[in-house]
Design an enzyme around this catalytic site. Structure first.
Site, PDB file in Angstrom:
ATOM      1  N   CYS A 167      11.605  53.030   3.349  1.00 23.52           N
ATOM      2  CA  CYS A 167      11.929  54.251   2.312  1.00 23.52           C
ATOM      3  C   CYS A 167      13.254  53.909   1.986  1.00 23.52           C
ATOM      4  O   CYS A 167      14.472  54.450   2.518  1.00 23.52           O
ATOM      5  CB  CYS A 167      11.750  55.493   3.390  1.00 23.52           C
ATOM      6  SG  CYS A 167      10.533  55.651   4.478  1.00 23.52           S
ATOM      7  N   ALA A 168      12.998  53.561   1.014  1.00 24.05           N
ATOM      8  CA  ALA A 168      14.373  52.301   0.109  1.00 24.05           C
ATOM      9  C   ALA A 168      15.281  54.302  -0.296  1.00 24.05           C
ATOM     10  O   ALA A 168      16.547  53.919  -0.413  1.00 24.05           O
ATOM     11  CB  ALA A 168      14.385  51.292  -0.689  1.00 24.05           C
ATOM     12  N   GLY A 194      18.577  53.244  -2.298  1.00 19.72           N
ATOM     13  CA  GLY A 194      18.901  51.575  -2.125  1.00 19.72           C
ATOM     14  C   GLY A 194      19.955  51.585  -1.575  1.00 19.72           C
ATOM     15  O   GLY A 194      20.518  50.007  -1.371  1.00 19.72           O
ATOM     16  N   GLY A 195      21.110  52.683  -0.564  1.00 21.33           N
ATOM     17  CA  GLY A 195      21.901  52.176  -0.346  1.00 21.33           C
ATOM     18  C   GLY A 195      21.926  51.778   0.529  1.00 21.33           C
ATOM     19  O   GLY A 195      23.072  49.890   1.036  1.00 21.33           O
ATOM     20  N   ASP A 219       9.455  53.306  -1.940  1.00 19.97           N
ATOM     21  CA  ASP A 219       9.449  54.995  -1.716  1.00 19.97           C
ATOM     22  C   ASP A 219       8.728  54.974  -2.682  1.00 19.97           C
ATOM     23  O   ASP A 219       7.676  54.445  -4.038  1.00 19.97           O
ATOM     24  CB  ASP A 219      10.964  54.681  -2.395  1.00 19.97           C
ATOM     25  CG  ASP A 219      11.816  56.280  -1.441  1.00 19.97           C
ATOM     26  OD1 ASP A 219      12.134  56.257  -0.744  1.00 19.97           O
ATOM     27  OD2 ASP A 219      11.224  56.934  -2.350  1.00 19.97           O
ATOM     28  N   ASP A 265      13.833  53.204   7.534  1.00 17.39           N
ATOM     29  CA  ASP A 265      14.700  54.351   7.277  1.00 17.39           C
ATOM     30  C   ASP A 265      13.893  55.757   7.127  1.00 17.39           C
ATOM     31  O   ASP A 265      13.577  55.951   5.915  1.00 17.39           O
ATOM     32  CB  ASP A 265      15.737  54.182   6.514  1.00 17.39           C
ATOM     33  CG  ASP A 265      16.943  55.112   6.105  1.00 17.39           C
ATOM     34  OD1 ASP A 265      16.958  56.203   6.929  1.00 17.39           O
ATOM     35  OD2 ASP A 265      17.897  54.678   5.444  1.00 17.39           O
ATOM     36  N   CYS A 322      18.415  59.852  10.560  1.00 11.38           N
ATOM     37  CA  CYS A 322      19.859  60.309  10.682  1.00 11.38           C
ATOM     38  C   CYS A 322      19.822  61.918  11.045  1.00 11.38           C
ATOM     39  O   CYS A 322      19.810  62.860  10.007  1.00 11.38           O
ATOM     40  CB  CYS A 322      19.898  60.271   9.040  1.00 11.38           C
ATOM     41  SG  CYS A 322      19.421  60.979   7.948  1.00 11.38           S
TER      42      CYS A 322
END
Length: 389
Positions: free
Chosen positions: A206-207, A210-211, A230, A278, A331
């Site tokens: 789940c890029a 791209g961080g 993604d 992520d 998060c």
């Protein structure tokens, strides 16, 4: 702008943000930026003052207020000096009437506060969830030593530095040259949990923009195979220019069709040394940056997100080689998206052991690690690692 006009402008912006929160519209930051672009008479001092009023009012209201004016009146209750600016002047707000609706205080809607308590987030920690976030950066070793105009405060992470909010990082030559990337300390710790090594095959499932992908590429020293996936074309498109600036040459991008991810990743089945999930989540760990996000969430949306996370975990499990690892990150501070999700994965995949993470911050929680704004001074995260049998 007069002080009264600044208050009225903030009320107008708050009304737009409230409408977007109720209708699934644009983010608060985008709404504020668009408003300033269409009201060019506002100078830099005006913009700073109005922005501060808007976000202070958002943070002051727990449940979603009935109007932008009600949100601003919440600030009046804490700062009576603001009341004098409700003066009925040409560009100012109308005088305050007795009995007007006032935004309710608190940290979040009541149902969400109860979920925080159930997840072990004590009320004493809640103020930190809405504090203003610092500006964290990650030094990019692929671009050599970073020449920074200010030294910054070292973080828990080996390549992290912290600066005060508002530091003009994007104007620095080091940023333009890809020597540093803006990345919260919690996100940097999540990348450390992947433990990506040069020569490995790593999938960032789940890029987004791209961080974390860029941090993984740096850990791999630009050697190996790194696949960034993604379903959002717009977000994934932002990765290429970022990778070019950072000197990253190891990334393969895959735009996936929702519901057909397994087919489009079939060639990678059982091949990855590590898969990072992520996952999309409620973002309860990012309220410092997006305080209006707590007004967008509902119990039904939380159920939907949890189902997406479970599906992505099962998809990722099929991509990991025997002896490889699956790293699950959200998060979020809610157990539905963290500890409970990890436990449910282990029930579906009982042969996958949980791997203990050794991170320089965070607290053991539900088979993983929890990072929180109050205790770790990072965004809130749940991070867990599972080993493929």
């Amino acid at each position: 702008m007069t002080p009264a006009a600044r208050v009225q402008s903030a009320i107008e912006i708050l009304d737009l943000i409230l409408a977007a929160a109720k209708g699934g519209g644009a983010s608060g930051d985008k709404i504020v930026g668009d408003w300033f672009r269409s009201h060019r008479f506002a100078g830099s001092k005006d913009r700073r003052a109005v922005r501060e009023l808007v976000y202070t009012a958002i943070r002051a209201c727990g449940p979603i207020p009935p109007s932008g004016r009600a949100a601003m009146l919440r600030l009046v209750a804490a700062d009576p000096a603001l009341a004098a600016l409700f003066d009925g002047s040409v560009h100012g707000p109308q005088p305050i009437n007795p009995g007007e609706p006032i935004g309710e205080g608190g940290t979040a809607p009541q149902w969400l506060e109860q979920r925080l308590l159930h997840s072990g987030i004590e009320a004493a920690d809640w103020p930190a969830l809405l504090g203003r976030a610092p500006l964290d950066v990650r030094i990019n070793p692929l671009r050599g030593a970073a020449d920074l105009p200010e030294p910054g405060e070292p973080l828990h992470t080996p390549l992290g530095l912290r600066y005060p909010p508002g530091t003009p990082i994007e104007r620095w030559e080091a940023y333009a040259g890809g020597q540093i990337e803006v990345q919260d300390a919690g996100s940097q710790l999540a990348c450390l949990a992947v433990a990506a090594q040069p020569g490995e095959t790593v999938i960032d499932l789940c890029a987004g923009a791209g961080g974390k992908t860029l941090a993984l590429a740096a850990a791999m020293d630009n050697r190996g195979r790194l696949i960034a996936c993604d379903i959002d074309r717009g977000r994934l498109a932002r990765l290429s220019p970022r990778a070019m600036r950072a000197g990253v040459a190891v990334i393969e991008q895959r735009l996936l069709n929702p519901g057909h991810e397994a087919e489009m990743l079939a060639d990678l089945a059982g091949q990855a040394d590590a898969v990072l999930v992520d996952a999309p989540c409620s973002g309860t760990g990012t309220w410092r940056r997006n305080p209006e996000a707590r007004w967008r969430l509902s119990p039904a949306e939380l159920v939907r997100l949890a189902a997406v996370q479970a599906r992505l975990l099962d998809l990722a499990a099929g991509l990991v080689r025997p002896g490889g690892r699956l790293i699950f990150v959200t998060c979020s501070l809610l157990d539905e998206e963290g500890a409970d999700q990890g436990e449910a994965f282990l029930q579906r995949h009982p042969s996958w052991p949980t791997q203990t993470l050794q991170l320089p911050a965070g607290t053991a929680h539900g088979g993983g690690i929890r990072l929180s704004p109050a205790r770790d001074e990072t965004d809130g995260f749940f991070i867990a690692c599972f080993g493929s049998p």
